[in-house]
Design an enzyme around this catalytic site. Structure first.
Site, PDB file in Angstrom:
ATOM      1  NE  ARG A 210      52.878  17.608  62.727  1.00 24.42           N
ATOM      2  CZ  ARG A 210      51.420  17.854  62.242  1.00 24.42           C
ATOM      3  NH1 ARG A 210      50.523  17.817  63.440  1.00 24.42           N
ATOM      4  NH2 ARG A 210      50.124  17.524  61.363  1.00 24.42           N
ATOM      5  NE  ARG A 291      44.944   8.379  64.102  1.00 26.58           N
ATOM      6  CZ  ARG A 291      44.201   9.354  63.106  1.00 26.58           C
ATOM      7  NH1 ARG A 291      43.733  10.246  62.757  1.00 26.58           N
ATOM      8  NH2 ARG A 291      44.368   8.713  61.680  1.00 26.58           N
ATOM      9  CD  GLU A 401      40.048  18.069  63.880  1.00 23.32           C
ATOM     10  OE1 GLU A 401      41.426  18.212  64.326  1.00 23.32           O
ATOM     11  OE2 GLU A 401      40.311  17.902  62.552  1.00 23.32           O
TER      12      GLU A 401
END
Length: 411
Positions: A210, A291, A401
């Protein structure tokens, strides 16, 4: 049951389905989660869930508007049959659909999460390009929903597979006239995410790829009012495990060249170290994502919340305690979308609360923790549409999560 979080968000909960209706930019958005109400074959369960969502859209006056869909299924072997069922069901109105190989926590053969952008409120144009890409245009904004992007079959190794899949995604976007730098939200589903490959954790290899692929990509340049030109800007993202050893990507990209009033602001959490600043002990190349990503236009904001876990600073907290981790994760989301944090990011008045979430996904590492995590989420979030699925989180000591979408309106 019907609840109102504010003048723009309405939530409805009923047997087998929960959904939120958001009136945003003069367009009605419907976010729905459905699970089969009974047992039976995959076909029987799929049709039950899909018809439930269809009935919701008929009731809300948004029939034929589903543009993005995630279908959670327990094994890779069920993907071809599930895809055929869904293609037959939707016909010419295929949503961009990802088949996520994560067992639904309630033991069903599938769960469906669907996003609809309703016609009939403002002017909305929906263009469908099979089940991998859908473009939605309204108010001079062009959204491209891209799903189920996988590497070429002849590519091996997580690093090379990630580069291959991201290259394919870039090609899907380019074919529709949208650059990769317009991506605002990504999903990275990686089989055996915490296992080793050649002595290196597979998630770390995804992060290395990435980083390499993002090099030189200036995400959403010119869309962050007041952000220093040197600031690192990345999409909101989730990196999560799935069954098997495969890799699948999805994304949402946004073209807004004719809307200089739209701001795309990456958000960092005041209680957490930015993921792209993690030390090498977590990953030699840090995870490149924000985030959250807040999109504001006038008095409204949509906040895409990345995969969030029980982390303070850069450290996992409450190891082994699923209840405490779920609470901490929700605390982190609450701080992330808060008015205080939005103000610090240059978006005063557009902060949100947990009750302003329109939908969430909850990834649970262990089936035995499902009821615990569900109880905490229901107590804090009420009848919010939620998907609960079994999946490995990117660190072995993380048990839960959560990701989602929040909506706010300047007071």
């Amino acid at each position: 049951m019907i609840t109102h979080a504010g003048p723009m968000l309405r939530k409805v909960s009923r047997d087998g389905c929960g959904y939120s209706v958001v009136e945003l930019y003069d367009v009605r958005h419907v976010l729905a989660v459905a699970v089969p109400r009974g047992g039976g074959s995959l076909e029987v369960q799929a049709h039950d869930a899909l018809r439930t969502i269809e009935a919701v859209h008929a009731e809300e006056g948004t029939r034929g508007s589903i543009v993005h869909q995630a279908v959670f299924i327990p094994t890779p072997e069920l993907v071809p049959q599930c895809r055929e069922i869904i293609r037959d069901f939707y016909g010419d109105e295929q949503p961009a659909t990802s088949y996520v190989v994560q067992p639904p926590c309630d033991g069903k053969l599938l769960a469906v999460e669907a996003m609809g952008v309703g016609r009939g409120m403002g002017e909305v144009r929906i263009e469908r390009f099979g089940d991998q890409a859908v473009r939605v245009t309204h108010n001079a904004l062009s959204w491209l929903h891209c799903a189920n992007v996988t590497p070429r079959d002849d590519v091996t190794g997580v690093y090379n597979q990630t580069i291959s899949a991201m290259s394919r995604m870039r090609g899907v976007l380019a074919k529709r006239g949208i650059g990769f730098d317009r991506v605002i939200r990504m999903w990275n589903y990686l089989g055996s995410i915490v296992e080793d490959e050649g002595g290196v954790q597979r998630y770390k290899e995804l992060n290395r790829a990435r980083t390499a692929f993002f090099e030189g990509v200036h995400f959403l340049r010119g869309c962050q009012a007041g952000l220093p030109s040197s600031a690192e800007v990345y999409p909101a993202a989730t990196g999560i495990g799935m069954q098997g050893t495969g890799l699948m990507l999805g994304c949402i990209a946004l073209a807004m060249d004719d809307r200089p009033d739209v701001v795309a602001m990456p958000l960092e959490n005041p209680n957490q170290t930015a993921a792209f600043h993690y030390g090498a002990r977590y990953s030699p190349k840090s995870p490149k994502f924000a985030r959250a990503m807040a999109l504001s236009c006038g008095a409204f904001a949509t906040i895409f919340v990345s995969g969030t876990a029980s982390i303070l600073g850069a450290e996992t907290v409450h190891p082994g305690d699923a209840e405490a981790q779920t609470r901490q994760t929700l605390d982190n989301i609450e701080a992330l979308i808060s008015e205080r944090n939005l103000r610090q990011h240059g978006l005063p008045g557009l902060g949100a609360r947990l009750e302003d979430l329109g939908m969430i996904r909850v990834y649970v590492k262990r089936q035995d923790d499902y009821e615990t995590a569900r109880a905490v989420c229901r107590a804090r979030l009420g009848d919010l549409p939620m998907v609960f699925a079994i999946a490995d989180v990117c660190r072995p000591d993380l048990l839960v999560e959560i990701e989602g979408m929040a909506f706010s309106r300047r007071k």
